[in-house]
Design a protein around this motif. Structure first.
Motif, PDB file in Angstrom:
ATOM      1  N   ASP A 111      38.750 -46.767 -60.283  1.00 10.70           N
ATOM      2  CA  ASP A 111      38.678 -46.510 -61.731  1.00 10.70           C
ATOM      3  C   ASP A 111      38.719 -45.009 -61.956  1.00 10.70           C
ATOM      4  OD1 ASP A 111      38.208 -46.430 -64.440  1.00 10.70           O
ATOM      5  OD2 ASP A 111      36.599 -47.928 -64.396  1.00 10.70           O
ATOM      6  N   PRO A 112      39.921 -44.411 -61.878  1.00  7.76           N
ATOM      7  CA  PRO A 112      40.038 -42.956 -61.945  1.00  7.76           C
ATOM      8  C   PRO A 112      39.522 -42.347 -63.248  1.00  7.76           C
ATOM      9  CG  PRO A 112      42.196 -43.996 -62.129  1.00  7.76           C
ATOM     10  CD  PRO A 112      41.238 -45.057 -61.711  1.00  7.76           C
ATOM     11  N   VAL A 113      39.745 -43.015 -64.378  1.00  7.29           N
ATOM     12  CA  VAL A 113      39.309 -42.449 -65.652  1.00  7.29           C
ATOM     13  C   VAL A 113      37.785 -42.388 -65.724  1.00  7.29           C
ATOM     14  CG1 VAL A 113      39.310 -42.736 -68.164  1.00  7.29           C
ATOM     15  CG2 VAL A 113      41.392 -43.202 -66.859  1.00  7.29           C
ATOM     16  N   ARG A 114      37.134 -43.446 -65.300  1.00  6.83           N
ATOM     17  CA  ARG A 114      35.668 -43.447 -65.292  1.00  6.83           C
ATOM     18  C   ARG A 114      35.137 -42.380 -64.352  1.00  6.83           C
ATOM     19  NH1 ARG A 114      31.694 -48.591 -63.745  1.00  6.83           N
ATOM     20  NH2 ARG A 114      29.728 -47.432 -63.897  1.00  6.83           N
ATOM     21  N   ALA A 115      35.753 -42.261 -63.178  1.00 10.55           N
ATOM     22  CA  ALA A 115      35.316 -41.252 -62.207  1.00 10.55           C
ATOM     23  C   ALA A 115      35.480 -39.851 -62.768  1.00 10.55           C
ATOM     24  CB  ALA A 115      36.107 -41.406 -60.913  1.00 10.55           C
ATOM     25  N   PHE A 116      36.599 -39.637 -63.475  1.00 12.72           N
ATOM     26  CA  PHE A 116      36.824 -38.301 -64.042  1.00 12.72           C
ATOM     27  C   PHE A 116      35.832 -38.000 -65.149  1.00 12.72           C
ATOM     28  CE2 PHE A 116      38.720 -35.415 -67.131  1.00 12.72           C
ATOM     29  CZ  PHE A 116      38.976 -34.324 -66.324  1.00 12.72           C
ATOM     30  N   LYS A 117      35.537 -38.989 -66.002  1.00 14.47           N
ATOM     31  CA  LYS A 117      34.567 -38.777 -67.077  1.00 14.47           C
ATOM     32  C   LYS A 117      33.204 -38.359 -66.512  1.00 14.47           C
ATOM     33  CE  LYS A 117      36.493 -41.830 -70.630  1.00 14.47           C
ATOM     34  NZ  LYS A 117      36.299 -43.082 -71.411  1.00 14.47           N
ATOM     35  N   GLU A 118      32.835 -38.937 -65.391  1.00 13.11           N
ATOM     36  CA  GLU A 118      31.578 -38.563 -64.762  1.00 13.11           C
ATOM     37  C   GLU A 118      31.654 -37.157 -64.182  1.00 13.11           C
ATOM     38  OE1 GLU A 118      30.929 -41.626 -61.904  1.00 13.11           O
ATOM     39  OE2 GLU A 118      30.328 -43.139 -63.397  1.00 13.11           O
ATOM     40  N   PHE A 119      32.817 -36.805 -63.650  1.00 16.35           N
ATOM     41  CA  PHE A 119      33.015 -35.508 -63.019  1.00 16.35           C
ATOM     42  C   PHE A 119      33.068 -34.372 -64.037  1.00 16.35           C
ATOM     43  CE2 PHE A 119      36.504 -32.602 -61.270  1.00 16.35           C
ATOM     44  CZ  PHE A 119      35.616 -31.776 -60.601  1.00 16.35           C
ATOM     45  N   VAL A 120      33.764 -34.589 -65.161  1.00 15.54           N
ATOM     46  CA  VAL A 120      34.019 -33.513 -66.108  1.00 15.54           C
ATOM     47  C   VAL A 120      32.744 -32.990 -66.769  1.00 15.54           C
ATOM     48  CG1 VAL A 120      34.349 -34.867 -68.234  1.00 15.54           C
ATOM     49  CG2 VAL A 120      35.693 -32.778 -67.857  1.00 15.54           C
ATOM     50  N   SER A 121      31.700 -33.776 -66.763  1.00 15.72           N
ATOM     51  CA  SER A 121      30.445 -33.355 -67.403  1.00 15.72           C
ATOM     52  C   SER A 121      29.476 -32.676 -66.438  1.00 15.72           C
ATOM     53  CB  SER A 121      29.755 -34.573 -68.037  1.00 15.72           C
ATOM     54  OG  SER A 121      29.443 -35.539 -67.039  1.00 15.72           O
ATOM     55  N   THR A 122      29.919 -32.454 -65.206  1.00 15.33           N
ATOM     56  CA  THR A 122      29.033 -31.878 -64.193  1.00 15.33           C
ATOM     57  C   THR A 122      29.283 -30.385 -63.979  1.00 15.33           C
ATOM     58  OG1 THR A 122      30.548 -32.335 -62.355  1.00 15.33           O
ATOM     59  CG2 THR A 122      29.006 -34.098 -62.995  1.00 15.33           C
ATOM     60  N   THR A 123      28.306 -29.734 -63.334  1.00 12.44           N
ATOM     61  CA  THR A 123      28.503 -28.320 -62.993  1.00 12.44           C
ATOM     62  C   THR A 123      29.581 -28.168 -61.932  1.00 12.44           C
ATOM     63  OG1 THR A 123      26.713 -28.492 -61.353  1.00 12.44           O
ATOM     64  CG2 THR A 123      26.133 -27.690 -63.552  1.00 12.44           C
ATOM     65  N   ALA A 124      29.811 -29.226 -61.143  1.00 14.62           N
ATOM     66  CA  ALA A 124      30.857 -29.181 -60.122  1.00 14.62           C
ATOM     67  C   ALA A 124      32.226 -28.956 -60.762  1.00 14.62           C
ATOM     68  CB  ALA A 124      30.862 -30.494 -59.321  1.00 14.62           C
ATOM     69  N   PHE A 125      32.449 -29.570 -61.919  1.00  7.86           N
ATOM     70  CA  PHE A 125      33.726 -29.357 -62.615  1.00  7.86           C
ATOM     71  C   PHE A 125      33.828 -27.905 -63.089  1.00  7.86           C
ATOM     72  CE2 PHE A 125      36.411 -29.277 -66.410  1.00  7.86           C
ATOM     73  CZ  PHE A 125      37.570 -29.861 -65.922  1.00  7.86           C
TER      74      PHE A 125
END
Length: 330
Positions: free
Chosen positions: A10-24
């Protein structure tokens, strides 16, 4: 590997979780003066999610997964065309690849396919591919102040002398305040102009593909009172002159269709009178300005798509991605 598996599932869900992090934020390397990370705004996050969803949808259509996409695949994505025209200009294409590069960097994928694709972009061409320019509010006022003026009355003049100036004035105001393409303005038909005036003095324009460019899609747009104040007197004059045909802005007394070249020349003259030497002193600049004002007033990509008569929401998203600042040199 577990993280990459979730991006495949589920790439979109994974990205949504990633984009809100300090890692992004770290992949963007955007630091404040004190060395801390800049927080990602909600608007920027929304645009990034929209972009990534476009890519994810295309990857799925190709029968691929996020981990199996190659450099060649990403080049195919950014080089897509519709009716012979590229879907993404080179600056927008670069932003898509840069976003994907950050994702693969975070997942420690090597070699990074997005990074490889970026290295293959013709950067010299990209620097020439300027995003659409817009006018500041001050520049827009200067443009309106420089519109064709009434010609001095001569001794033997008739009431209709100088009618083309009044036509050009009304047309340019409508283009600027309704965000029309030039092809939509010269193809605007009398039945497409709403008769009912709203309480605020605005009227509705219903833009249909009839007599217009084949990329025009039926849509409605509100012409504010300032535009109505220019358009209605012109329509009354047109009716009094008994110009045949249905074109709101006819080329001549026979009611023929205007040419794009004529509109460009007249619009260029207005920009010059306003003292603005923009490289794109035409209808596109006015349309970009209209789009920017819509976005500044809180319009979403979907809402912008509707008022601009675009077929795809991703086309409207391009305006969000560029969000070009007004030209500071004029």
């Amino acid at each position: 590997m577990h993280a990459l598996a979730s991006w495949n599932a589920d790439p979109v869900r994974a990205f949504k979780e990633f984009v809100s992090t300090t890692a992004f934020a770290e992949t963007g390397r955007r630091l404040r003066a004190d060395g801390t990370m800049r927080a990602l705004s909600a608007e920027s996050a929304k645009i990034y999610v929209f972009m990534f969803a476009n890519v994810a949808s295309w990857i799925l259509e190709q029968g691929l997964t996020f981990s199996t996409v190659t450099q060649a695949d990403l080049v195919r994505f950014i080089d897509r065309t519709v009716k012979g025209k590229r879907v993404l200009n080179s600056k927008i294409a670069y932003r898509y690849l840069r976003l994907l590069e950050r994702c693969y960097e975070h997942l420690e994928v090597a070699p990074n396919p997005a990074q490889q694709a970026i290295l293959g972009i013709d950067r010299a061409h990209m620097t020439k591919d300027e995003a659409g320019r817009t006018l500041s509010e001050d520049q827009l006022e200067r443009f309106f102040a420089a519109l064709p003026a009434e010609a001095p009355r001569r001794r033997n003049s008739t009431p209709f002398d100088g009618w083309k100036r009044r036509r050009d004035r009304a047309m340019q105001v409508v283009i600027a305040l309704a965000g029309l393409r030039v092809s939509e303005a010269i193809g605007l038909l009398i039945p497409e102009v709403g008769r009912q005036v709203s309480i605020d003095g605005s009227i509705m324009l219903t833009i249909t593909p009839d007599e217009k460019h084949d990329t025009s899609h039926e849509h409605t747009i509100t012409l504010p009172r300032e535009g109505v104040d220019e358009l209605r007197p012109w329509l009354q004059e047109r009716e009094t002159m008994a110009i045949p045909g249905q074109f709101v802005f006819p080329a001549n007394l026979t009611g023929a269709r205007m040419t794009r070249k004529t509109v460009y020349v007249q619009m260029r003259a207005t920009f010059e009178r306003a003292g603005m030497d923009l490289s794109r002193s035409g209808g596109r600049t006015l349309r970009n300005t209209f789009a920017k004002r819509q976005l500044d007033n809180g319009a979403s990509a979907d809402e912008l798509k509707d008022v601009l008569g675009l077929a795809l929401e991703r086309s409207a998203a391009d305006y969000q991605l560029t969000r070009v600042k007004p030209d500071p040199t004029n």
